[in-house]
Design a protein around this motif. Structure first.
Motif, short mmCIF file in Angstrom:
data_model
loop_
_atom_site.label_atom_id
_atom_site.label_comp_id
_atom_site.label_asym_id
_atom_site.label_seq_id
_atom_site.Cartn_x
_atom_site.Cartn_y
_atom_site.Cartn_z
N UNK A 1 18.97 -27.65 24.41
CA UNK A 1 20.58 -26.64 24.64
C UNK A 1 19.50 -25.45 23.78
N UNK A 2 18.53 -25.13 23.54
CA UNK A 2 16.94 -24.18 23.97
C UNK A 2 16.81 -24.15 25.36
N UNK A 3 16.78 -25.31 26.52
CA UNK A 3 16.95 -24.05 27.96
C UNK A 3 17.81 -23.53 27.74
N UNK B 1 8.73 -12.81 24.00
CA UNK B 1 8.57 -14.36 23.88
C UNK B 1 7.39 -14.84 24.27
N UNK B 2 6.42 -13.90 25.09
CA UNK B 2 4.99 -14.53 25.65
C UNK B 2 4.43 -13.75 24.21
N UNK B 3 4.60 -13.41 23.70
CA UNK B 3 3.87 -12.93 22.61
C UNK B 3 4.08 -13.79 21.57
N UNK C 1 19.45 -16.65 22.92
CA UNK C 1 19.20 -16.28 21.52
C UNK C 1 19.64 -16.86 20.18
N UNK C 2 18.45 -17.09 19.74
CA UNK C 2 18.19 -17.71 18.67
C UNK C 2 18.56 -17.13 17.26
N UNK D 1 9.98 -21.79 14.51
CA UNK D 1 8.58 -22.49 15.13
C UNK D 1 9.50 -22.68 16.34
N UNK D 2 10.36 -23.09 16.77
CA UNK D 2 10.98 -23.69 17.91
C UNK D 2 11.94 -22.70 19.18
N UNK D 3 11.92 -21.58 18.39
CA UNK D 3 12.02 -20.31 19.38
C UNK D 3 10.56 -19.82 19.57
N UNK D 4 9.81 -19.81 18.78
CA UNK D 4 8.61 -19.57 19.45
C UNK D 4 8.41 -20.06 20.82
N UNK D 5 8.62 -21.39 20.36
CA UNK D 5 7.72 -23.07 21.44
C UNK D 5 8.67 -22.53 22.46
N UNK D 6 9.72 -22.41 22.29
CA UNK D 6 11.05 -22.11 24.42
C UNK D 6 10.83 -21.29 24.16
#
Length: 428
Positions: free
Chosen positions: A317-319, A395-397, A323-324, A338-343
């Motif tokens: 689903x994240x893939x 998102x990279x930051x 937007x989260x 933290x998952x939003x940052x990770x994905x």
């Protein structure tokens, strides 16, 4: 039992009400076990509900907070200030059974360190907390108590008939226990209320390992849930409970005024009843927001559900998300953030207290709201959607900061200190 030599693995017994499913406690316990396993420690499991390997597990039904006997107790100790003597008798009778089960668990697997997962801080299962407290008081057993939520943080426990038991066991403060908190507010409260120090260990993700991407299995995720390839998928990756503030995500989609924006809610309702879900569904219909509630399509494993429909992982689903949304009113930490940052997904955050104290100061680039949706917030979300260069930089930051502050490397360092604290031996 003689102490093991330095630099060898320990047999660590994880104790909780439940180690099954995708709740935060189960997921974090699994991460701890994974990091410990990499360093030759062996994990064993004790709970009332388990999906762990039976060969390394002890299943004791009364340890589960959903057991009818435990529910009977809970119905008679919360929302009132006195308790019937029969309630007291049952609490201690079940606690004695659970304590004897702990003795058997430690003996059966020759456990060297106990790791209590949330069972000594949130009184969902009062007898289990009592059993852990008395076991530690009787044995002085090396114990790490990982506290995710304290009872004083939740309104539902504020009026109760077990103040004496809460002070004794939630958490227990005998010297053999090394306390662990997941945020700085909890750390300060534990010190203030119980005079106990603790080690702060944030929830983490494996930032050293690339996240799940679109692959052959999940490539049809959007089509499978009725979302078009060019739709803008807003993912709400949380359970449906009031403190998640999902009504704000609906308000955001409404304010964007774009029929291509679709809100997908991935997790189930029911932990606190279904009234909130029904309210959200009615709200979405009245405001013309396309809300997709898909808990039966997202699971712990890829496969097929009872209706013969394809089941995806949350990572799938994240893939596919654009937007989260994370407009929570309160969180013990904030795993989905933290998952939003990770994905590598942009995210809207309601500035809940732990975000303000423990996450925001790290410098993450997110869109924030302060309890209500404003025109400025909506415009910022619109800008992220329309500007891919800005979005990629954002998102990279966040990913790089996540790797620095919330990675397995951070957990590895913290666990090394915890194991050393309770054993007196250098480890990991």
């Amino acid at each position: 039992m003689s102490a093991p030599a330095a630099n060898t693995g320990h047999r660590i017994g994880f104790v909780g009400t439940r180690f099954a499913g995708t709740d935060g406690v189960s997921l974090e316990a699994a991460k701890w076990a994974k990091v410990l396993w990499r360093h030759e420690h062996i994990s064993y499991w004790f709970a009332g509900k388990l999906d762990t390997d039976p060969s390394v597990s002890t299943l004791v039904p009364h340890a589960y907070f959903g057991h009818p006997d435990i529910q009977w107790i809970n119905e008679r100790v919360y929302g009132r200030t006195t308790r019937d003597p029969e309630v007291t008798r049952r609490i201690y009778a079940i606690a004695d059974h659970l304590k004897r089960s702990l003795y058997e668990f430690v003996s059966r697997f020759d456990i060297e360190i106990l790791c209590i997962q949330n069972a000594s801080c949130i009184p969902m299962n009062v007898p289990l907390g009592v059993a852990i407290a008395t076991y530690c008081a009787e044995t002085g057993f090396p114990t790490i108590a990982h506290h995710h939520d304290f009872y004083w943080e939740r309104d539902r426990f504020s009026v109760n008939a077990i103040g004496d038991i809460l002070r004794m066991a939630f958490p227990c403060t005998v010297p053999c226990i090394q306390h662990v908190t997941i945020n700085s507010e909890a750390q300060r409260a534990l010190s203030h209320r119980r005079g106990m120090s603790s080690v702060l260990v944030p929830n983490v993700l494996d930032f050293e390992k690339p996240p799940q991407a679109v692959d052959d299995y999940n490539s049809d995720f959007r089509a499978s849930i009725g979302v078009e390839p060019d739709d803008i998928l807003f993912l709400q990756p949380t359970r449906v409970v009031p403190r998640k503030g999902i009504e704000h995500a609906i308000a955001l989609i409404k304010s964007l005024g774009n029929p291509k924006c679709k809100l997908v809610v991935s997790h189930e309702s029911g932990d606190e009843g279904h009234e909130y879900l029904h309210m959200l569904q009615d709200m979405a219909v009245s405001q013309g927001v396309d809300l997709r509630y898909i808990p039966t399509r997202v699971g712990e494993e890829r496969g097929v559900n009872d209706d013969g429909q394809k089941v995806y992982l949350l990572s799938d689903a994240y893939a596919h998300a654009d937007f989260i949304t994370y407009p929570s009113l309160y969180e013990g930490f904030g795993n989905a953030l933290i998952e939003a940052f990770y994905y590598r997904k942009p995210v809207l955050v309601n500035r809940y207290s732990i975000f303000v104290s423990d996450i925001e100061p790290k410098g993450f680039d997110v869109i924030t709201m302060n309890g209500y949706m404003t025109r400025d917030v909506v415009q910022k979300v619109q800008a992220v959607i329309e500007d891919p260069t800005y979005r990629e930089r954002m998102v990279e930051h966040n990913y790089e900061l996540g790797k620095r502050f919330f990675s397995y490397a951070v957990l590895r360092r913290k666990l090394r200190a915890l194991v050393t604290n309770v054993t007196g031996l250098e480890d990991l």
